[in-house]
Structure formats: structure tokens, C-alpha cells
Design an enzyme around this catalytic site. Structure first.
Site, mmCIF file in Angstrom:
data_model
loop_
_atom_site.group_PDB
_atom_site.id
_atom_site.type_symbol
_atom_site.label_atom_id
_atom_site.label_comp_id
_atom_site.label_asym_id
_atom_site.label_seq_id
_atom_site.Cartn_x
_atom_site.Cartn_y
_atom_site.Cartn_z
ATOM 1 N N HIS A 47 0.944 -1.231 0.064
ATOM 2 C CA HIS A 47 -0.020 0.043 0.302
ATOM 3 C C HIS A 47 0.830 1.374 -0.032
ATOM 4 C CE1 HIS A 47 -3.666 -2.006 0.292
ATOM 5 N NE2 HIS A 47 -3.395 -2.607 1.594
ATOM 6 N N GLN A 160 0.870 -12.111 6.758
ATOM 7 C CA GLN A 160 0.010 -11.277 7.609
ATOM 8 C C GLN A 160 -1.389 -12.295 7.732
ATOM 9 O OE1 GLN A 160 0.345 -7.199 5.730
ATOM 10 N NE2 GLN A 160 -0.376 -6.896 7.700
ATOM 11 N N GLU A 162 -5.078 -11.608 8.451
ATOM 12 C CA GLU A 162 -5.841 -10.374 7.986
ATOM 13 C C GLU A 162 -7.086 -10.656 7.567
ATOM 14 O OE1 GLU A 162 -3.633 -7.240 6.275
ATOM 15 O OE2 GLU A 162 -2.830 -8.224 4.634
ATOM 16 N N ASP A 188 -7.501 -4.842 7.893
ATOM 17 C CA ASP A 188 -8.195 -5.705 7.145
ATOM 18 C C ASP A 188 -8.868 -6.862 7.819
ATOM 19 O OD1 ASP A 188 -7.663 -5.061 4.282
ATOM 20 O OD2 ASP A 188 -5.399 -5.313 4.647
HETATM 21 C C1 3PY Z 1 -3.760 -3.811 8.334
HETATM 22 O O1 3PY Z 1 -4.007 -3.491 9.339
HETATM 23 O O2 3PY Z 1 -4.862 -4.365 7.434
HETATM 24 C C2 3PY Z 1 -2.423 -4.089 7.645
HETATM 25 O O3 3PY Z 1 -2.211 -4.496 6.983
HETATM 26 C C3 3PY Z 1 -1.575 -2.894 8.220
HETATM 27 O O4 3PY Z 1 -1.145 -2.167 7.168
#
Ligand code: 3PY
Length: 268
Positions: A47, A160, A162, A188
Site C-alpha cells: 500500500h 499477515q 488479516e 483488513d
Molecule cells: C492492516 O491493518 O490491514 C495492515 O495490513 C496494516 O497495514
């Protein structure tokens, strides 16, 4: 060469860092020098506005040039978990060849994606990363031989968590050998469960999931990282036991600093 995030992980000490969303070597280096408490930077190519070619390599070198004072540079690649077999593999190779100390892969949701991310980041026999770059060892200030013998144990591989699917498949994700840890993306994650983005704290229902991820990661011997946007939140997350905590982003810090100074100047 310095790799403070690895050192912190080894001694189980919380490591604070900052998110680099603005492109450019001056920006990355300015952030790296801003505080002795910054032990890592995530250069965000998902991002954030830093490109892979050219861009991320130059920022990594600018930070590594600080020598003993350099935070560990981790690159968040643009390819997300679902692309882990294809685009992510070359992006991981590229940023590691450029001297990144680790990779962060967004939106990872299952074991197969995690395993392909880990394989792409490790030299054989553990993984499938090809050797050939003369640059990594130059950035780290070591010999090619030393690079080959230390890369697999010093490069940090983080995925990640998320998505709802990632939480559902967390046990299998955490069972992947060679994965160093999971990085919770609260924005996310909240959206994936149908909750609004944190402002700044997540919804209590999402907080329950966050705490479960932390407990499960530690039970499997993996590190758990979290994305905060303020120093106060970060201190709390460190007390809770998170291993790697984003404190603020470059753009966030710039906006805050400008806003405060101008409010004072204008007598608001
Ligand atoms: C989120 O909080 O979705 C992230 O990936 C942090 O940038």
C-alpha cells in the site's frame, strides 16, 4: 551488520518499528535515524508508494549504510497470499537479493500459501531460493560464503493474518516450519469480519480474535506482530506480549507533527 529485529526475537524482547509508506532514500534514512527505539522498518510496497524496480533496493541500501545504527529492513511485497506461488516468489527473491532482512506477505490465508512463501525465502535444502546476487552480501557487509551460511537462519519470514480464512486456518499456517511469525493487520482483519476499521482501537469482537491469534502463535513457538498507529497503543501491545509492534507510519508521523506545530503557531 546490524539486524536488531533478529536480536530482539532471539532474546524475546518486544521490537518497535515504523512503516515506510513514502518512497525515497531520504525518507527511509530519516525514519531510521529518528529514534534509537526503532529496531526495524517495514518498507511497504503493497500500500506504500515505494516501487520494487527501482525503489526498494535503494531504500534498503540507504538504511544499511547506517551500519551499526541500521534498523532491520523488512519489505512488504505487493503480491498477496493468493498469488504466493507465482508473483510472490520472484518478488521475495528480488527484495532479498537487494539486501532486505526479511519479507512480509499480505493476506495469507492457508498452509499452502505459507509454505510457498517460506520456500521462496530460503536457500536449499530448506527452500527453493536461487543464489546468484552479488548484492546481498555487499549490503550486509559480509562475504558471499558467510551470506550463504547465515541467510536461512537470519532472514525473517512473516505472513499477515488479516482475513477470516487466515484465522480459520491459523493452526495449519502456524505449523509451517521456517515461518518466523504472523503479523496481524487490524484494518483488513476488521473489514474481513464486517467491522469498521480500528479508530484507533479495534472493535471488542475483533480484539477477542487478536488475542486468540497471539496465544496460538506463541503456543506454536512463532512470533506475533501487530500494527498500531500511536505510541500509547504500542506500549499496551508490548505489555500484552506482542513481539513486533508498528508504532506509527512515516506519513502518519509527518501529518501529526505538522498538524501540532501549525495549530500552536496559529494559536488554535
Ligand atoms: C492492516 O491493518 O490491514 C495492515 O495490513 C496494516 O497495514
Amino acid at each position: 551488520a546490524s539486524h536488531p529485529l533478529l536480536t530482539a526475537f532471539r532474546v524475546s524482547k518486544p521490537a518497535f518499528g515504523a512503516w515506510i509508506t513514502l518512497p525515497g532514500t531520504f525518507n527511509a534514512r530519516t525514519a531510521a535515524l529518528a529514534s534509537p527505539h526503532i529496531s526495524w522498518l517495514v518498507i511497504d510496497c503493497e500500500h506504500g508508494m515505494t516501487s520494487l524496480q527501482p525503489g526498494v533496493g535503494e531504500s534498503i541500501q540507504a538504511v544499511a549504510g547506517l551500519g551499526a545504527a541500521a534498523p532491520s529492513t523488512i519489505v512488504r511485497i505487493p503480491a498477496t497470499g493468493p498469488c504466493a506461488d507465482t508473483s510472490a516468489a520472484w518478488q521475495i527473491k528480488y527484495v532479498l537479493d537487494a539486501g532486505a532482512r526479511g519479507v512480509l506477505v499480505p493476506m495469507v490465508s492457508n498452509r499452502a500459501q505459507t509454505a510457498s512463501v517460506v520456500a521462496a525465502a530460503r536457500f536449499p535444502p530448506t527452500g527453493i531460493r536461487g543464489f546468484g546476487s552479488p548484492f546481498t552480501q555487499a549490503v550486509w557487509g559480509i562475504s558471499a560464503k558467510e551470506h550463504l551460511t547465515t541467510a536461512n537462519e537470519s532472514i525473517l519470514v512473516l505472513v499477515q493474518i488479516e482475513t477470516r480464512e487466515g484465522v480459520q486456518n491459523l493452526d495449519e499456517i502456524l505449523s509451517v516450519d521456517g515461518l518466523d511469525g504472523v503479523f496481524i493487520g487490524p484494518y483488513d482483519l476488521s473489514l474481513s469480519y464486517g467491522y469498521p476499521a480500528p479508530s484507533p482501537d479495534p472493535h471488542p469482537d475483533v480484539e477477542v480474535i487478536i488475542q486468540e491469534i497471539l496465544i496460538k502463535a506463541h503456543a506454536k513457538g512463532k512470533k506475533c506482530a501487530f500494527f498500531c498507529t500511536t505510541g500509547k497503543q504500542s506500549a499496551k501491545r508490548a505489555q500484552e506480549g506482542f513481539d513486533m509492534i508498528n508504532v506509527i507510519s512515516d506519513a502518519g508521523a509527518m501529518t501529526e507533527g505538522l498538524k501540532q506545530a501549525f495549530a500552536i503557531a496559529a494559536g488554535d
